[in-house]
Design an enzyme around this catalytic site. Structure first.
Site, mmCIF file in Angstrom:
data_model
loop_
_atom_site.group_PDB
_atom_site.id
_atom_site.type_symbol
_atom_site.label_atom_id
_atom_site.label_comp_id
_atom_site.label_asym_id
_atom_site.label_seq_id
_atom_site.Cartn_x
_atom_site.Cartn_y
_atom_site.Cartn_z
ATOM 1 N N SER A 108 0.834 -1.198 0.000
ATOM 2 C CA SER A 108 0.000 0.000 0.000
ATOM 3 C C SER A 108 0.874 1.256 0.000
ATOM 4 O O SER A 108 1.655 1.457 -0.932
ATOM 5 C CB SER A 108 -0.962 -0.046 1.190
ATOM 6 N N ASP B 86 -10.099 -4.278 -4.339
ATOM 7 C CA ASP B 86 -9.258 -3.214 -3.798
ATOM 8 C C ASP B 86 -9.452 -1.962 -4.637
ATOM 9 O O ASP B 86 -9.281 -2.014 -5.862
ATOM 10 C CB ASP B 86 -7.789 -3.656 -3.843
ATOM 11 N N HIS C 246 -8.044 -5.202 -0.171
ATOM 12 C CA HIS C 246 -6.812 -4.482 0.143
ATOM 13 C C HIS C 246 -6.272 -4.953 1.497
ATOM 14 O O HIS C 246 -7.031 -5.210 2.427
ATOM 15 C CB HIS C 246 -7.094 -2.976 0.208
#
Length: 311
Positions: free
Chosen positions: A156, A251, A281
């Site tokens: 991320s 996601d 995610h």
């Protein structure tokens, strides 16, 4: 493809964070709520040594956690940056993943506790990431690592830092990075992509949440156009290290991840893409709990075996 049933079970276990309106939300409140909802993942895998160390950085000292597997050989090294929207996350939140990566890769893993927003906005986190990679390269002999097998990775927001470190290393002529490992990286601040509309609500990471994260990270919106902020805004992506890039189908960052894969390939960079249509995610944080996370870890390790060929 439908959402993986175990992922749905995880979402149910999370329950709603019940955040206040984003215009009233503070980083302290969000961190406390996220910590309260953190799912217990056990102690993680055992290693020969796990130790914290403080290194000198640009404008601030940087704490790193060093994971060493059970071997006396000279090791490859992975410098890892945790996720959390540049606001959340720390060394403990990703301890289980870093332990598994160290054991499975048979590599020294250096996890970086970079400065977080909004207390320290862009480029503070990137500066700390860059400091850590330089330090690991410079300390190769002391750390008993092979500098020709230096990797960077992250998930991320941490994937954003890893990608940008590779770009700066190319621009600066080093340190040499053998591979970049990017788990669902933040590649752009464009929230108009289809995946933000289709899965931007109800699947853990949400579109409004990402908008808030960017608001915390940047001092001004135009900062997103500066070097080493958004990898997808980089004009030239040639001559970067080969990449392994993991994307989840549920996601909001899916489309920018796929766009970055395509941009890298067009620029001549070798990319091994691993797409998991049923994943949300952040799913790599749940290895040992979710079968799809374990599968993704296995396939990620397989993709790195040539880079990290053992002596």
């Amino acid at each position: 493809m439908s959402l993986d049933p175990q992922m749905q079970g995880l979402l149910n276990a999370f329950g709603a964070l019940k955040l206040p309106p984003y215009e009233e939300l503070t980083a302290e409140t969000f961190r406390a709520l996220a910590e309260a909802k953190r799912v217990t993942r056990g102690q993680g895998e055992s290693l020969a040594q796990v130790s914290d160390r403080v290194i000198s950085g640009k404008g601030s000292d940087v704490t790193v956690r060093i994971y060493r597997p059970h071997t006396d050989r000279v090791l490859p090294a992975l410098v890892y940056f945790h996720g959390g929207g540049f606001v959340l996350g720390d060394l403990d939140s990703h301890d289980n993943l870093c332990r598994a990566l160290s054991n499975r890769l048979d590599a020294l893993v250096v996890s970086v506790d970079y400065r977080r927003a909004p207390e320290d906005r862009f480029p503070a986190a990137f500066d700390d990431a860059w400091t850590a990679v330089q330090w690991v390269a410079e300390q190769a002999a002391a750390l008993s690592i092979d500098p020709s097998r230096l990797l960077v990775g992250g998930d991320s927001a941490g994937g954003n830092l890893a990608a940008n470190v590779c770009i700066k290393a190319r621009d600066c002529g080093g340190p040499a990075i053998a591979h970049q490992l990017l788990f669902y990286p933040v590649c752009d601040n464009d929230l108009s992509r289809t995946s933000y509309r289709e899965v931007g609500s109800g699947y853990f990471l949400e579109t409004d949440m990402m908008r808030w994260f960017w608001g915390q990270y940047l001092t001004a919106p135009q900062d997103a156009d500066k070097p080493y902020c958004c990898p997808l805004k980089t004009d030239d992506l040639s001559n970067l290290p080969p990449a392994t890039l993991v994307v989840g189908g549920y996601d909001p960052l899916k489309d920018e991840g796929l766009a970055y894969i395509e941009r890298l390939r067009v620029a001549g960079v070798v990319v091994h893409s691993l797409v998991y249509p049923g994943a949300i995610h952040g799913f790599m944080s749940y290895i040992g709990m979710l079968q799809l996370s374990d599968q993704a870890l296995d396939e990620t390790i397989d993709s790195l075996q040539t880079v990290l060929a053992r002596d």
